[in-house]
Design an enzyme around this catalytic site. Sequence first.
Site, PDB file in Angstrom:
ATOM      1  CB  THR A 315       2.774  -5.294   4.740  1.00 25.52           C
ATOM      2  OG1 THR A 315       2.313  -5.298   3.405  1.00 25.52           O
ATOM      3  CG2 THR A 315       2.293  -6.558   5.419  1.00 25.52           C
ATOM      4  CG  HIS A 429       2.666  -7.562  -2.802  1.00 23.42           C
ATOM      5  ND1 HIS A 429       3.540  -7.017  -3.711  1.00 23.42           N
ATOM      6  CD2 HIS A 429       2.916  -6.953  -1.620  1.00 23.42           C
ATOM      7  CE1 HIS A 429       4.289  -6.113  -3.102  1.00 23.42           C
ATOM      8  NE2 HIS A 429       3.929  -6.055  -1.827  1.00 23.42           N
ATOM      9  CG  ASP A 490      -1.753  -5.268   3.681  1.00 24.67           C
ATOM     10  OD1 ASP A 490      -2.596  -4.954   2.827  1.00 24.67           O
ATOM     11  OD2 ASP A 490      -0.590  -5.608   3.382  1.00 24.67           O
ATOM     12  CG  HIS A 491      -1.404  -1.739   2.474  1.00 21.43           C
ATOM     13  ND1 HIS A 491      -1.491  -1.955   1.128  1.00 21.43           N
ATOM     14  CD2 HIS A 491      -0.397  -2.504   2.929  1.00 21.43           C
ATOM     15  CE1 HIS A 491      -0.556  -2.812   0.773  1.00 21.43           C
ATOM     16  NE2 HIS A 491       0.126  -3.178   1.838  1.00 21.43           N
TER      17      HIS A 491
HETATM   18  C1  GP9 Z   1       6.084  -8.986   2.145  1.00 22.49           C
HETATM   19  C2  GP9 Z   1       4.734  -8.430   2.247  1.00 22.49           C
HETATM   20  C3  GP9 Z   1       4.541  -7.202   1.412  1.00 22.49           C
HETATM   21  O1  GP9 Z   1       6.496  -9.792   3.169  1.00 22.49           O
HETATM   22  O2  GP9 Z   1       4.279  -8.360   3.528  1.00 22.49           O
HETATM   23  O3  GP9 Z   1       4.726  -5.992   2.014  1.00 22.49           O
HETATM   24  P1  GP9 Z   1       4.237  -4.631   1.329  1.00 22.49           P
HETATM   25  O4  GP9 Z   1       5.079  -4.433   0.099  1.00 22.49           O
HETATM   26  O5  GP9 Z   1       2.795  -4.771   0.973  1.00 22.49           O
HETATM   27  O6  GP9 Z   1       4.452  -3.571   2.356  1.00 22.49           O
HETATM   28 MN    MN Z   2       0.974  -5.142   1.993  1.00 18.83          MN
END
Ligand code: GP9
Ligand code: MN
Length: 642
Positions: A315, A429, A490-491
């Site tokens: 992220t 997530h 984001d990914h």
């Molecule tokens: C936590 C969120 C998750 O603040 O942005 O991050 P990730 O585990 O997807 O890199």
């Molecule tokens: Mn993420």
Amino acid sequence: MLKIARALRHVLKVCWLPLVFAIIFVVQNFLFNYWLKIEPGEFAGRRVAATAALGVLLYGPVLLVGKRLKYPYLVGVSLVPTAILSVEYLYYSYSGGFLQASALLYAGEGVAIIPTAKTLVNWRLAFFAAGLLAAIGSWIAAACSARFAANALHSDGWIAAAVNRRKFAVAGAVASLVLSGYGYLFLVERNDQENIANVFRHGQLYNAGGVVGKSGIVNFFLSDALALALHADKVNAADENFVQNFKAQQPPVVSDTDVGSLKWRNVIMIQVESLENAVINQKYNGQEITPNLNKLAKTGMYFSNYYSPVGPGTTADAEFMTLNSLFSLPNTVAFVQYAYDNYTALPALLKKNGYSTYSLHGDVPSFWNRANIYPQLGYEKWFSRADYTIPRDIGVYDLGDKDFFEQSLPKLEAMPKPFMATLITLTSHTPFELPADLQTLTIPDDSDLTWQQKGYLQTVHYTDQAIGEFIDQLKTAGLYDNSVVFIYGDHGSFTGIADALGVKNSVFPDLQTSQVPMIILAPHSKIKGKKTIPASHLDVYPTVADLLGIKPPQEVFGHDMVDGTDVVAVSRNLVSGTVNSVLTAKLAFHAGADGEFDDGTCLAMPGEKPLDMNACQSIYDAETNAVKASDIMVKGNLISPP
Ligand code: GP9
Ligand code: MN
């Protein structure tokens, strides 16, 4: 029994002084976590073991130094935890993050927060100076009391220690206590984690709160300092020359027909957790997985061949690439490693051009070190977990996306216009948990999906609803018409969902899982339709700058993706950092299994007609140089603020 008691008494008689200081140190670390509510209970055993080990390491050697150095040693050593605990306490109260050792390189800039820090000073800080006060007190007492002095250890220091058996015993005891304290932490962690390397590498990288919970703030800071001291990524004069030459060879940015077409609009970025392109316009069991996003993709401009080439920062790397138009690093996380450096990030550029700039996210600010890097990126304020109420726990981060958006709306309404606001969602997530009543997709019991894929579809379906509702709320609040909204993943999801749904949308199969959707909503504009040109997070910055009519700085590696034709999507080998693939409107290159250019594939696009490797040579070389220049700029802090 009597013998043991006598031996114990003897040990205490010899070691009481460092033991008292080590105990004070353990209590101080405990209070730090307790007062700041950083995992106070969950990892208490590990924290006590690790802080006791460090306490013994810091104070144990007092038994080995000479008589005259004993109290100066105690005072000197006590200064370290006093300073770290106090400064970190103030900093965390102020920012919600932990000060990293690299901050020492920028200590001068800390002057700016002194007025705020002063308001946070309170009686608790006295406890963090307890070791120092005790050291000074015992020094004074020893100087005044002949009896005390007579009981003090006599020694001629290290040389004497080498020939003194008791000193060997002391050194051995210190070493074994230290080893057993850290050993305990290591063993428990090994049982908890599949890969022990993650505890000390990625564990430290993404979740500083977890590390402070497990090892205490002083261990955190000192290990960070050690990592900084051992860090070998220094750039040299040749590297700097390389960057100069690279910049000099870059063609100037040419204004196109839509430059400034969205001037003064608010910029709303919605970065969606793990949103993979494979679920867009897809049905499962007869139901649309993302009906709202599908609708929005038709309303605005939808990029169906857009990539998120993240490194270990996931992220945070998505944020880094999007906001800076720089490449993410393959072996470390810029958000963590280079947090205090200079950037010409998009929020900073917009702020300079009259925008107010915000980030909104429901996690704690220490996660991914956001508290430290956000000011460097130009966010003037960021809303985090503490700024939201959690009516019910949803998903692994508690704050559900619907509650997040609902509570973000009034914050947006209150922002001075025009604003740039980045909203980062959480519910989709991993491990993709959602209360049963919110799971509104019907997935049959005999479905072939893994439990993870099922959870993923449910959470993405929920987040899709949340986004749909939020866009409606923006309209009702009168914010939509005067904004441009970017919605993107984001990914990827790391769940194998593309395979499970039978989606094959990328020219190279291994790139499929890093393909995420990008939707631009720009009402009353020509920005509409489906775009199949390859693009990536690096292209957001120049695109926004172009639409707002603001000249981007030279340190921008992406391209305008709305009407540019020279867009390039690059992926990197995460071990070697070399270019793994390059996609353009006309060519598609992929390195060989050995990572080599010569053993790779070169295709004409569209159509995927195989070409001689020579046809891809110049684009490969150009992107290899771009990646190298970007890395040097990041590692060498060679970017000047806007
Ligand atoms: C936590 C969120 C998750 O603040 O942005 O991050 P990730 O585990 O997807 O890199
Ligand atoms: Mn993420």
